[in-house]
Scaffold this motif. Sequence first.
Motif, PDB file in Angstrom:
ATOM      1  N   GLN A 149       0.816  -1.222   0.000  1.00  0.00           N
ATOM      2  CA  GLN A 149       0.000   0.000   0.000  1.00  0.00           C
ATOM      3  C   GLN A 149       0.849   1.271   0.000  1.00  0.00           C
ATOM      4  O   GLN A 149       0.320   2.362  -0.151  1.00  0.00           O
ATOM      5  N   ILE A 150       2.165   1.120   0.162  1.00  0.00           N
ATOM      6  CA  ILE A 150       3.047   2.293   0.181  1.00  0.00           C
ATOM      7  C   ILE A 150       3.318   2.718  -1.253  1.00  0.00           C
ATOM      8  O   ILE A 150       3.738   1.911  -2.077  1.00  0.00           O
ATOM      9  N   THR A 151       3.063   3.982  -1.536  1.00  0.00           N
ATOM     10  CA  THR A 151       3.327   4.517  -2.870  1.00  0.00           C
ATOM     11  C   THR A 151       4.205   5.756  -2.759  1.00  0.00           C
ATOM     12  O   THR A 151       4.228   6.416  -1.733  1.00  0.00           O
ATOM     13  N   SER A 152       4.880   6.039  -3.843  1.00  0.00           N
ATOM     14  CA  SER A 152       5.706   7.244  -3.873  1.00  0.00           C
ATOM     15  C   SER A 152       4.822   8.452  -4.130  1.00  0.00           C
ATOM     16  O   SER A 152       3.697   8.330  -4.605  1.00  0.00           O
ATOM     17  N   ARG A 153       5.333   9.615  -3.843  1.00  0.00           N
ATOM     18  CA  ARG A 153       4.574  10.836  -4.119  1.00  0.00           C
ATOM     19  C   ARG A 153       4.299  10.968  -5.610  1.00  0.00           C
ATOM     20  O   ARG A 153       3.244  11.440  -6.010  1.00  0.00           O
TER      21      ARG A 153
END
Length: 185
Positions: A103-107
Amino acid sequence: MNSTASQALQPQKFVQTLRDILSDPTAQPYMHWSEDGTCVVVENERDVSDHILPRYFRHEKFCSFVRQLNNYGFKKEVGLDKNGRLVFKNELFQSTAPELSSQITSRKTQKRYVGDTEGGDAVIGLIKKEKGTAGLGGVTQFSEVEHLRSANVRLFQAILELKTKVESLESSVLQRVDNLEARLA
């Protein structure tokens, strides 16, 4: 499962590389999980630059590594460590819940989804885009979305814990049924 769905379950490359580093026993003296498994602990910037970054990345610059951490939502925990170590935290990055990492995404990825009407990243992207014109209302909406996202993470963790308990109970029930059948036979 189609390739898009399977890609959605995979963590971003940087996040997976960070997990790989933290699971590498040779990296432990330089970088490791916090005791509770919720933070990344950097023992010494120079050692990480010399021993870890060249093995996993195409650079040796610690500031670039920190920039990447920030890009993926990791925050430096101030005052958490008294030994001069750097500690970084992201609610979705935990040693005991690797499935949250997907669920972690980059900006940059969040900005890419601004036009997408599915998922929380699209909403966050829209709010970030409108925050400048919405005044305090946009800031309030943004903090509310962040609060909801945090609550979503906690709910997801609770679901995983309940799923584990259910599997354990199912196993226990099946074992008892087997025992009863053996006695009756």
